[in-house]
Write an enzyme that holds these catalytic residues in place. Structure first.
Site, PDB file in Angstrom:
ATOM      1  N   TYR A 190       0.760  -1.286   0.024  1.00 37.16           N
ATOM      2  CA  TYR A 190       0.217  -0.021   0.027  1.00 37.16           C
ATOM      3  C   TYR A 190       1.016   1.181   0.155  1.00 37.16           C
ATOM      4  O   TYR A 190       0.557   2.200  -0.618  1.00 37.16           O
ATOM      5  CB  TYR A 190      -0.900  -0.043   1.359  1.00 37.16           C
ATOM      6  CG  TYR A 190      -1.684  -0.823   1.249  1.00 37.16           C
ATOM      7  CD1 TYR A 190      -2.994  -0.740   0.337  1.00 37.16           C
ATOM      8  CD2 TYR A 190      -2.261  -1.880   2.189  1.00 37.16           C
ATOM      9  CE1 TYR A 190      -4.360  -1.619   0.270  1.00 37.16           C
ATOM     10  CE2 TYR A 190      -3.530  -2.738   2.462  1.00 37.16           C
ATOM     11  CZ  TYR A 190      -4.266  -2.481   1.247  1.00 37.16           C
ATOM     12  OH  TYR A 190      -5.362  -3.467   1.465  1.00 37.16           O
ATOM     13  N   SER A 221      -1.480  -6.041  -6.983  1.00 39.72           N
ATOM     14  CA  SER A 221      -1.335  -4.865  -6.117  1.00 39.72           C
ATOM     15  C   SER A 221      -2.114  -5.437  -4.813  1.00 39.72           C
ATOM     16  O   SER A 221      -2.941  -6.262  -4.869  1.00 39.72           O
ATOM     17  CB  SER A 221      -2.526  -3.724  -6.649  1.00 39.72           C
ATOM     18  OG  SER A 221      -3.879  -4.319  -6.514  1.00 39.72           O
ATOM     19  N   ASP A 222      -1.910  -4.799  -3.718  1.00 43.15           N
ATOM     20  CA  ASP A 222      -2.338  -5.059  -2.404  1.00 43.15           C
ATOM     21  C   ASP A 222      -3.968  -4.601  -2.875  1.00 43.15           C
ATOM     22  O   ASP A 222      -3.972  -3.787  -3.728  1.00 43.15           O
ATOM     23  CB  ASP A 222      -1.951  -4.335  -1.091  1.00 43.15           C
ATOM     24  CG  ASP A 222      -2.403  -5.092  -0.006  1.00 43.15           C
ATOM     25  OD1 ASP A 222      -3.572  -5.808  -0.011  1.00 43.15           O
ATOM     26  OD2 ASP A 222      -1.753  -4.889   1.212  1.00 43.15           O
ATOM     27  N   TRP A 223      -4.898  -4.969  -1.958  1.00 38.20           N
ATOM     28  CA  TRP A 223      -6.334  -4.685  -2.092  1.00 38.20           C
ATOM     29  C   TRP A 223      -6.527  -3.225  -2.076  1.00 38.20           C
ATOM     30  O   TRP A 223      -6.533  -2.606  -1.152  1.00 38.20           O
ATOM     31  CB  TRP A 223      -7.084  -5.517  -1.235  1.00 38.20           C
ATOM     32  CG  TRP A 223      -7.682  -6.876  -1.807  1.00 38.20           C
ATOM     33  CD1 TRP A 223      -8.939  -7.473  -1.958  1.00 38.20           C
ATOM     34  CD2 TRP A 223      -6.732  -7.765  -2.642  1.00 38.20           C
ATOM     35  NE1 TRP A 223      -8.710  -8.580  -2.451  1.00 38.20           N
ATOM     36  CE2 TRP A 223      -7.627  -8.985  -3.061  1.00 38.20           C
ATOM     37  CE3 TRP A 223      -5.425  -8.050  -2.809  1.00 38.20           C
ATOM     38  CZ2 TRP A 223      -7.153  -9.868  -3.685  1.00 38.20           C
ATOM     39  CZ3 TRP A 223      -5.106  -8.845  -3.664  1.00 38.20           C
ATOM     40  CH2 TRP A 223      -5.746 -10.070  -4.093  1.00 38.20           C
ATOM     41  N   ALA A 225      -4.781  -0.988  -3.609  1.00 38.98           N
ATOM     42  CA  ALA A 225      -3.565  -0.126  -3.464  1.00 38.98           C
ATOM     43  C   ALA A 225      -3.192   0.465  -4.723  1.00 38.98           C
ATOM     44  O   ALA A 225      -2.515   1.666  -4.704  1.00 38.98           O
ATOM     45  CB  ALA A 225      -2.475  -0.936  -3.026  1.00 38.98           C
TER      46      ALA A 225
END
Ligand code: BGC
Length: 785
Positions: A190, A221-223, A225
């Site tokens: 993030y 990607s992170d969720w 992000a």
């Protein structure tokens, strides 16, 4: 095997772009025309939640990642990975969102429990074992979160400033190891690093990861992000997750058409996604690799026992001799209601959990094992232990205890729009008459009925929070009811769910039976301890202390647990403290108790493993993967509150024990510390520039296991480098009087620093064979040229 280049040529721009973004919370769309099935991802490091987070879809819960690292055994990590690969296959999951290899830079980090170690080498080796195990099932991994997500405060916005040397030698090192070992995925963090959000950080994702390291897998990607369309498309990201607030899709197509993103950049991403699909069997007819079926309970049990760290054992208090026991006191709220896993996305719903009390009662069948709460550190009431019927739309299932949590897909595969409410229903027959307390916790609008009477009606909503924070910090409302023992009571909790918010629910129906006040609880426990042969006190942290989403504000044990331990120890000299925490806590009573065993978040079989270790059926196999401080202020890094949006890693490479050594501070328990049930004599060390060969003998009376740790450091003073660092380690087992020899490789990186490139620093080095960082057994020197 289908040909990636050929398949790519079959796809038009819209199809290609569709493959780069979540179609929902956990998956990518299928393109049947080319034989591509939907790629499903799921958390995480200790279990496999599946496409939802639903409690009707349980998963084995292994001990927390720090616990896995505490075993210092990449082979055991591989077994853990194999089990999760098997779970993933069972649940139709192609990619597991783990392991987490962010560094334990400070014990205040909220996700410390989810990371392996403060040492990059140990983190990397454990991660490699885990990744190998998962991927042997043809299931992908995403080593996460690249990079610098070592704390939680303002994690979405913060820019982490890390010097190139610390970045390479410390923070990137475990990622690099996993890439070198063949990991198929990376999750970008993030936070930003050195001025650029990680999801759009071309320097680290494109140049370093894909360029220098030759990574051929996907960067996910992170969720939520990925927040820029063009920036992340050009910054090395391949897949943006989830569908919610996704910046790609139509916007990315438009950017390609406008010439802001070259189509070749899209092609490169799609190639990686197709290769991943091939690897995990989501493309064509590839069969899953054959692996022997593992027994999840057995693996969870073994990892737990191997991870427990015995930090103190006065006069060989442990192991206990069951034949010598008549009455055992088991004390502490967490002894009854064990905290088996840490908070946040690492959570799964295990099929059952074995608490310390369950484990000890089962193992000590002829002994009087009595329980007292003593102190309860939890600010919220624990979930009611009663079989509870859950109804959501047309789907029904049962849970025990009474807690429901999901994120993403709904239980029973229900469509999101079909749900506007949730109902929990149970009948309890109180064991005791008096004032019972019930509680509703979660977020949303609730109605609680006790025996048909509405006792609470209202909305629980933490002010000003985003969706993730709602899940991570629910609120609680309590009511009391005077009940009579033996008379059944019906409890119904109804929750209204606003359409559109159905994808996240975290609801608990809490309960506390009539009980004395806090002073009374401690007094009861002390009295029980005084009349018992042994007192086992379980203390630890709560969901409000250790979780994803926020950092810790203190290392002290919450509530009155310190006072409880001190008073129990004063009442019974055979007091054994079991610490149920994922990361370091302060132990002001450390010198007053007979034994202290750190059990981390021990997973679903924790209580059974605990009984084995306390009673000597298994040896506590763990060694500390991170330093445990005596006082908070001694820790080398405590500052994690961003200033003007920035957290600067000013300590450079002096993280963890490297920082403790530089400051000349002595912690309570050093990195690598941990006692077993036998003793070891280190006989001999022979060293070259590429290997340390260590011979040792089991000098005690029991078979046992030792983690041989090899540290190296410059023989002369060198202010720019740590005094010594972990260069390698090995696990050995031996019978009494047996002598064993281990060969520990010392790769070229052992002697290198990052100085605009990996550079060997010539000179004389100490090479130390040790039981722990502060327990050196043999030493030799080697000259590196
Ligand atoms: C976490 C990730 C996790 C993802 C999906 C994020 O909030 O940081 O570690 O994999 O959610 O649950």
């Amino acid at each position: 095997m289908a040909d990636v280049e050929h398949l790519l040529g079959e796809l038009d721009l819209a199809e290609k772009v569709s493959l780069l973004a979540g179609q929902d919370f956990w998956s990518l769309p299928a393109i049947e025309r080319i034989g591509l099935r939907s790629l499903v991802m799921s958390d995480g490091p200790i279990g496999v939640r599946g496409i939802g987070w639903a409690p009707d879809d349980p998963s084995v819960a292994l001990p927390s990642p720090t616990a896995l690292a505490a075993a210092w055994d990449p082979e055991l990590a591989e077994t853990a990975g194999l089990l999760l690969g098997q779970e993933a296959r069972r649940k139709g999951v192609h990619v597991l969102l783990g392991p987490t290899v962010n560094l334990q830079r400070t014990p205040l980090g909220g996700r410390h429990f989810e990371c392996y170690s403060e040492d990059p080498l140990l983190s990397g080796e454990i991660a490699v074992g885990f990744v190998r195990g998962v991927q042997r099932h043809g299931v992908g991994t995403t080593v996460k979160h690249l990079v610098g997500n070592d704390f939680e405060t303002d994690r979405m916005e913060v820019d982490v400033r890390i010097g190139e040397r610390a970045l390479r030698e410390i923070y990137l090192a475990p990622f690099e190891r996993v890439v070198e070992a063949g990991g198929w995925g990376v999750m970008s963090a993030y936070n930003g690093v050195n001025g650029s959000p990680m999801a759009a950080n071309g320097r680290l994702q494109d140049e370093v990861l894909k360029g220098e390291w030759g990574f051929d897998g996907v960067v996910v990607s992170d969720w939520r992000a990925a927040r820029s369309t063009v920036g992340s498309a050009l910054g090395g990201l391949d897949i943006a997750m989830p569908q919610l607030e996704n910046p790609w899709g139509e916007k990315l197509i438009a950017a390609v058409k406008a010439g802001e993103v070259p189509e070749e950049a899209i092609n490169q991403k799609v190639r990686r996604v197709l290769l991943l699909a091939l690897r995990v069997g989501a493309l064509g007819t590839e069969a899953a690799p054959e692996e022997d079926e593992l027994d999840g309970e057995q693996v969870a049990h073994e990892v737990a026992a191997r991870s427990f760290v015995l930090v103190r054992n006065e006069n060989w208090t442990l192991p206990l001799e069951p034949a010598g026991l008549t009455k055992v006191a088991v004390i502490g709220a967490l002894a009854m209601d064990a905290r088996v896993l840490g908070g946040g996305s690492a959570q799964v719903s295990p099929p059952h959990t074995v608490s310390p009390l369950d484990g000890l009662r089962r193992a000590l069948s002829g002994v009087d094992v009595e329980y007292a709460v003593g102190a309860d550190p939890r600010p919220f009431l624990p979930a009611l232990h009663s079989p509870t019927r859950v109804t959501i739309g047309t789907h029904e299932f049962e849970v025990e205890p009474a807690a429901v949590r999901w994120i993403g897909s709904l239980p029973g595969g229900l469509p999101m729009e079909s749900v506007d409410g949730l109902r929990l229903e149970t009948t309890v027959t109180p064991a005791e008459s008096g004032e019972h307390t019930f509680a509703v916790s979660g977020f949303g609008t609730f109605r609680l009925k006790i025996n048909g009477e509405v006792r609470y009606e209202g909305t629980l909503h933490p002010p000003g929070t985003g969706r993730a924070d709602l899940l991570l910090s629910p609120r609680e409302q309590r009511v009391t009811a005077v009940l009579r023992a033996g008379e059944p009571v019906s409890i119904v909790l109804e929750q209204t769910i606003v359409p559109g918010l159905a994808h996240s629910v975290a609801t608990t129906l809490g309960h506390r039976p009539p009980s004395p006040d806090e002073d009374g609880l401690i007094a009861e426990a002390v009295a029980l301890a005084a009349e018992s042969d042994v007192a086992v006190v379980v203390v630890g942290t709560t969901e409000q202390v250790e979780s994803e989403g926020f950092d810790r504000t203190s290392l002290a044990l919450p509530g009155r647990q310190d006072e409880l331990v001190a008073r129990v120890a004063a009442a019974n000299p055979r007091t054994i403290v079991v610490v149920n925490a994922g990361s370091p806590v302060l132990m002001p009573w450390a010198g007053e108790v007979a034994a202290t065993l750190l059990t981390w978040f021990p997973g679903q079989e924790g209580g059974a493993a605990l009984a084995d270790v306390l009673l000597g059926a298994a040896e506590p196999g763990g060694r500390l993967p991170t330093t445990w401080p005596r006082r908070e202020k001694d820790c080398p890094v405590l500052e994690i509150t961003p200033r003007d949006g920035v957290v600067a890693y000013d300590e450079g490479v002096f993280v963890g024990y490297r920082g403790w050594l530089r400051a000349g501070q002595k912690p309570l328990y050093a990195f690598g510390h941990g006692l077993g049930y036998t003793t070891w004599h280190y006989d001999e060390i022979a060293v070259t520039a590429t290997e340390a060969v260590v011979t040792l003998t089991n000098a005690g009376g029991r078979a046992g296991r030792e983690v041989v740790q090899v540290y190296v450091g410059p023989a002369g003073a060198d202010r720019d480098r740590p005094e010594r660092w972990l260069a390698g380690f090995a696990n050995v087992s031996a019978h009494p009087d047996e002598t064993v020899t281990v060969r520990i490789p010392l790769p070229p990186r052992t002697w290198q620093i990052w100085d605009d490139g990996w550079t060997t620093v010539p000179g004389d080095y100490r090479v130390i064979a040790a039981h722990a960082l502060d327990d050196e057994r043999l030493e030799s020197t080697v000259t590196i040229s």
